[in-house]
Design a protein around this motif. Structure first.
Motif, PDB file in Angstrom:
ATOM      1  N   GLY A 100       0.808  -1.216   0.000  1.00 32.92           N
ATOM      2  CA  GLY A 100       0.000   0.000   0.000  1.00 32.92           C
ATOM      3  C   GLY A 100       0.840   1.265   0.000  1.00 32.92           C
ATOM      4  O   GLY A 100       0.456   2.276  -0.598  1.00 32.92           O
ATOM      5  N   ASP A 101       2.029   1.235   0.661  1.00 32.66           N
ATOM      6  CA  ASP A 101       2.820   2.459   0.735  1.00 32.66           C
ATOM      7  C   ASP A 101       3.707   2.649  -0.495  1.00 32.66           C
ATOM      8  O   ASP A 101       4.382   3.665  -0.618  1.00 32.66           O
ATOM      9  N   ASP A 102       3.725   1.672  -1.393  1.00 31.16           N
ATOM     10  CA  ASP A 102       4.569   1.792  -2.575  1.00 31.16           C
ATOM     11  C   ASP A 102       3.834   1.161  -3.762  1.00 31.16           C
ATOM     12  O   ASP A 102       4.296   0.202  -4.361  1.00 31.16           O
ATOM     13  N   ALA A 103       2.651   1.710  -4.036  1.00 35.98           N
ATOM     14  CA  ALA A 103       1.795   1.102  -5.072  1.00 35.98           C
ATOM     15  C   ALA A 103       2.191   1.616  -6.443  1.00 35.98           C
ATOM     16  O   ALA A 103       1.523   2.463  -7.029  1.00 35.98           O
ATOM     17  N   VAL A 104       3.300   1.107  -6.954  1.00 34.04           N
ATOM     18  CA  VAL A 104       3.782   1.507  -8.282  1.00 34.04           C
ATOM     19  C   VAL A 104       4.124   0.248  -9.045  1.00 34.04           C
ATOM     20  O   VAL A 104       4.686  -0.695  -8.491  1.00 34.04           O
ATOM     21  N   ILE A 105       3.767   0.221 -10.314  1.00 34.36           N
ATOM     22  CA  ILE A 105       4.105  -0.934 -11.152  1.00 34.36           C
ATOM     23  C   ILE A 105       4.382  -0.425 -12.555  1.00 34.36           C
ATOM     24  O   ILE A 105       3.899   0.641 -12.941  1.00 34.36           O
ATOM     25  N   ASP A 106       5.167  -1.182 -13.313  1.00 31.57           N
ATOM     26  CA  ASP A 106       5.466  -0.770 -14.687  1.00 31.57           C
ATOM     27  C   ASP A 106       4.212  -0.887 -15.550  1.00 31.57           C
ATOM     28  O   ASP A 106       3.450  -1.841 -15.436  1.00 31.57           O
ATOM     29  N   SER A 107       4.044   0.089 -16.424  1.00 29.86           N
ATOM     30  CA  SER A 107       2.930   0.051 -17.359  1.00 29.86           C
ATOM     31  C   SER A 107       3.223  -0.957 -18.469  1.00 29.86           C
ATOM     32  O   SER A 107       4.361  -1.102 -18.906  1.00 29.86           O
ATOM     33  N   ILE A 108       2.174  -1.646 -18.947  1.00 28.06           N
ATOM     34  CA  ILE A 108       2.383  -2.595 -20.046  1.00 28.06           C
ATOM     35  C   ILE A 108       1.844  -2.039 -21.365  1.00 28.06           C
ATOM     36  O   ILE A 108       1.551  -2.790 -22.294  1.00 28.06           O
ATOM     37  N   VAL A 109       1.736  -0.706 -21.440  1.00 30.37           N
ATOM     38  CA  VAL A 109       1.216  -0.092 -22.665  1.00 30.37           C
ATOM     39  C   VAL A 109       2.072  -0.444 -23.884  1.00 30.37           C
ATOM     40  O   VAL A 109       1.562  -0.590 -24.993  1.00 30.37           O
ATOM     41  N   ASP A 110       3.375  -0.627 -23.656  1.00 29.56           N
ATOM     42  CA  ASP A 110       4.234  -0.945 -24.799  1.00 29.56           C
ATOM     43  C   ASP A 110       3.995  -2.362 -25.314  1.00 29.56           C
ATOM     44  O   ASP A 110       4.301  -2.665 -26.458  1.00 29.56           O
ATOM     45  N   VAL A 111       3.485  -3.239 -24.455  1.00 24.43           N
ATOM     46  CA  VAL A 111       3.180  -4.598 -24.907  1.00 24.43           C
ATOM     47  C   VAL A 111       1.805  -4.624 -25.565  1.00 24.43           C
ATOM     48  O   VAL A 111       1.633  -5.158 -26.653  1.00 24.43           O
ATOM     49  N   TRP A 112       0.820  -4.050 -24.893  1.00 22.83           N
ATOM     50  CA  TRP A 112      -0.541  -3.962 -25.429  1.00 22.83           C
ATOM     51  C   TRP A 112      -1.024  -2.525 -25.302  1.00 22.83           C
ATOM     52  O   TRP A 112      -1.290  -2.055 -24.187  1.00 22.83           O
ATOM     53  N   PRO A 113      -1.199  -1.818 -26.410  1.00 24.51           N
ATOM     54  CA  PRO A 113      -1.692  -0.434 -26.321  1.00 24.51           C
ATOM     55  C   PRO A 113      -3.048  -0.335 -25.619  1.00 24.51           C
ATOM     56  O   PRO A 113      -3.379   0.696 -25.051  1.00 24.51           O
ATOM     57  N   SER A 114      -3.835  -1.414 -25.661  1.00 26.31           N
ATOM     58  CA  SER A 114      -5.159  -1.341 -25.043  1.00 26.31           C
ATOM     59  C   SER A 114      -5.079  -1.160 -23.530  1.00 26.31           C
ATOM     60  O   SER A 114      -6.066  -0.784 -22.902  1.00 26.31           O
ATOM     61  N   ALA A 115      -3.894  -1.420 -22.947  1.00 29.46           N
ATOM     62  CA  ALA A 115      -3.759  -1.251 -21.497  1.00 29.46           C
ATOM     63  C   ALA A 115      -3.888   0.206 -21.083  1.00 29.46           C
ATOM     64  O   ALA A 115      -4.090   0.497 -19.900  1.00 29.46           O
ATOM     65  N   ASN A 116      -3.771   1.116 -22.040  1.00 29.01           N
ATOM     66  CA  ASN A 116      -3.804   2.547 -21.732  1.00 29.01           C
ATOM     67  C   ASN A 116      -5.010   2.933 -20.864  1.00 29.01           C
ATOM     68  O   ASN A 116      -4.850   3.434 -19.745  1.00 29.01           O
ATOM     69  N   PHE A 117      -6.207   2.679 -21.350  1.00 30.91           N
ATOM     70  CA  PHE A 117      -7.414   3.064 -20.605  1.00 30.91           C
ATOM     71  C   PHE A 117      -7.570   2.239 -19.328  1.00 30.91           C
ATOM     72  O   PHE A 117      -7.987   2.752 -18.302  1.00 30.91           O
ATOM     73  N   TYR A 118      -7.255   0.952 -19.420  1.00 30.80           N
ATOM     74  CA  TYR A 118      -7.447   0.089 -18.247  1.00 30.80           C
ATOM     75  C   TYR A 118      -6.577   0.566 -17.083  1.00 30.80           C
ATOM     76  O   TYR A 118      -7.004   0.600 -15.932  1.00 30.80           O
TER      77      TYR A 118
END
Lengths: 160, 418
Positions: A100-118
């Protein structure tokens, strides 16, 4: 209903032929096979690698990215990715647990562009940040909204 | 051309929204001859409250960014505060053009969590009503899409048949739109006595009516001119952008969840999945028209093969007892009281159930922690994903084509914003 299989050993042995199991044999930290659905947990450093691996294995369609807030237990957030293979007619669920104090994760937009909105939706409603996301802004709530409504410590009626 | 207005004068936040498309899609920064315009949220051809921020160079679209959230009602949060059975009426309101499909996806997901077996009669009823819902939704799409293009007549013809379906819904569920007819474990009540006749009458006229719409539109030179070669979306782009349903099949991807990952007994029905390789707005129109014909076939099979028997699962701890039993049997009365006041516990676990809605893949992700209320309900909605493909389809094309493209992906803002 068959009993659920839990743990890497049991799941990977019972489903050794599964394409996702083969692809993630190195990266998985936990696994579950319950109600006909395969869930593989990976660590957050490996999420892009895991997505690339399952995509190579034939899981080409990202259906959904969402989160579950397990407050007050830690690690608090579970980020869930549902990925479909049209060729194999099956899907795999990737899960990542975040503190909870470090809620950061890499975005997967480069793998699937559809992840953008999700991913924007998860950021908006849960406050989980996606590093590398091209446009991480609120999508459902107004820009000046305070708080993240789908967190479990946010009241259903809102703050009034 | 001289600059017409600075973007910040038009609307605050416009540049933020545009930043989305620029950083991600690699569009060059606006030259001084481009203009930023707002389309919506109150615009008749956006089918709801969709706001588009368009950057145009003369008449052609340079970039486009959807801005959504105007209808956000927090349904996912509300679900967490309700008993499992009480969530069903909420699901209607997500996609108000296909309430039965939402009901079905949610009920199937919860039934899988519970491990419930659904009687065959209930499954057939669900399939039949789902296909009627698909026809009904496609009719609204066709009417409004044609109206956007300027073919006003079609709308009235479509709503004539839609009215017939809504009458069937009203007879079955007591409601025309927010039917809430399905229950976890089955359906809420027996259909009325003349149900069979009513549906059969509709199925008899429908194939001719689809032909009527086609006669009005398909070979119409204006219709073809506005639709052919517009809104191109390749199969690879469609998959990368998460597009499902008729737009995906119109891009040449032969994928239909009803056939490929069957649910609720769809494996017992014979039907074709219309596919087109043209990738344009016209292809999406053609695919949907054929889908209506296929839906009529499925409805006919469901009506002819409808078995007799129970309409709810034999699970007294989950299903409300029969009214008669409740008044004569102590045990049934206790079950009724417990179910209404406390709901029923659902074994812990998580399930993702996807169904083929008229717009594409509708997925319900239900997480249970073992209590009587869902821990988390998430809906994966087809329009939400399809909206992301809008820019790919419109870029470099004329502004007037944007309207045709929005119509062709058949968005419902209720399910986008939830």
């Amino acid at each position: 209903m068959d009993a659920a299989l839990t743990g890497i050993g049991a799941v990977f042995e019972a489903h050794a032929d599964n394409a996702a199991v083969k692809a993630l044999s190195e990266l998985a930290t936990d696994a579950k096979f319950d109600r006909g659905e395969l869930t593989i947990t990976v660590s957050r450093e490996n999420i892009i690698a895991a997505c690339e691996a399952v995509r190579q294995a034939g899981y080409t369609f990202l259906e959904d990215v969402t989160a579950v807030d397990w407050y007050p237990s830690e690690p608090r957030f579970q980020i869930t990715y549902h990925i479909l293979s049209m060729a194999l007619k099956t899907r795999v669920r990737l899960a990542v647990r975040l503190n909870g104090d470090d809620a950061v994760i890499d975005s997967i937009v480069d793998v699937w562009p559809s992840a953008n909105f999700y991913e924007r939706e998860v950021f908006d409603l849960f406050g989980v940040r996606f590093s590398g996301h091209p446009n991480l802004r609120r999508i459902m709530m107004p820009e000046d909204w305070q708080g993240h409504p789908l967190r479990k410590d946010y009241p259903v009626e809102g703050y009034r | 051309m001289a600059p017409i207005a600075a973007p910040e004068m038009l609307n605050p936040g416009v540049e933020d929204v545009l930043a989305d498309t620029k950083t991600h899609q690699g569009v060059p920064p606006p030259q001084d001859q481009t203009m930023v315009i707002n389309m919506g949220p109150q615009h008749p051809s956006t089918h709801g409250v969709l706001r588009l921020v368009l950057e145009i160079d003369g008449e052609s679209v340079v970039s486009l960014a959807p801005d959504i959230g105007y209808l956000h009602t927090g349904i996912e949060k509300t679900c967490e505060a309700k008993f499992y059975q009480q969530v069903v009426p909420l699901t209607d309101r997500i996609d108000y053009l296909c309430p039965m499909t939402n009901n079905l996806a949610y009920c199937l997901a919860t039934e899988r969590l519970l491990g419930l077996e659904i009687p065959e009669r209930a499954q057939y009823l669900r399939v039949l009503l789902n296909e009627l819902t698909r026809i009904q939704s496609h009719l609204v799409w066709l009417g409004t899409h044609a109206m956007d293009i300027g073919a006003l007549t079609v709308f009235l013809y479509c709503f004539r048949e839609r009215e017939e379906i809504l009458r069937i819904f009203e007879a079955v569920a007591g409601q025309r739109m927010m039917t809430s007819y399905f229950r976890i474990g089955g359906v809420s009540m027996e259909p009325p006595l003349d149900f069979h006749k009513q549906v059969q009458n509709f199925l008899n006229i429908m194939p001719d009516r689809v032909q009527q719409y086609e006669d009005l539109l398909t070979a119409n030179p204006i219709w073809m001119g506005r639709l052919k070669g517009i809104g191109l979306l390749s199969a690879a782009d469609a998959i990368a952008l998460g597009v499902t349903g008729p737009p995906l099949r119109a891009s040449g991807v032969d994928w239909d969840l009803r056939r490929d990952m069957p649910y609720s007994g769809y494996e017992k029905f014979k039907f074709n999945v219309p596919v087109s390789n043209d990738c344009d707005v016209f292809a999406r129109y053609a695919v949907r028209m054929d889908e209506m014909r296929e839906s009529v076939k499925i409805c006919q099979q469901a009506l002819d093969g409808m078995p007799e028997g129970r309409i709810v699962a034999d699970a007294p701890k989950i299903m409300l007892p029969d009214r008669e039993q409740m008044k004569t049997q102590m045990e049934a009365l206790i079950h009724h009281f417990k179910l209404v006041t406390e709901g029923f516990g659902v074994p812990a676990g998580e399930v993702y159930q996807a169904v083929e809605s008229p717009r594409g893949e509708m997925g319900y992700y239900v997480v249970s922690d073992g209590t009587a209320k869902p821990y988390r309900v998430h809906m994966r909605n087809p329009s939400y994903a399809s909206l992301q493909a809008l820019e790919t389809m419109c870029k470099g094309r004329l502004l007037a084509d944007v309207v045709a493209v929005i119509g062709s992906i058949d968005i419902v803002l209720g399910e986008i914003d939830r």
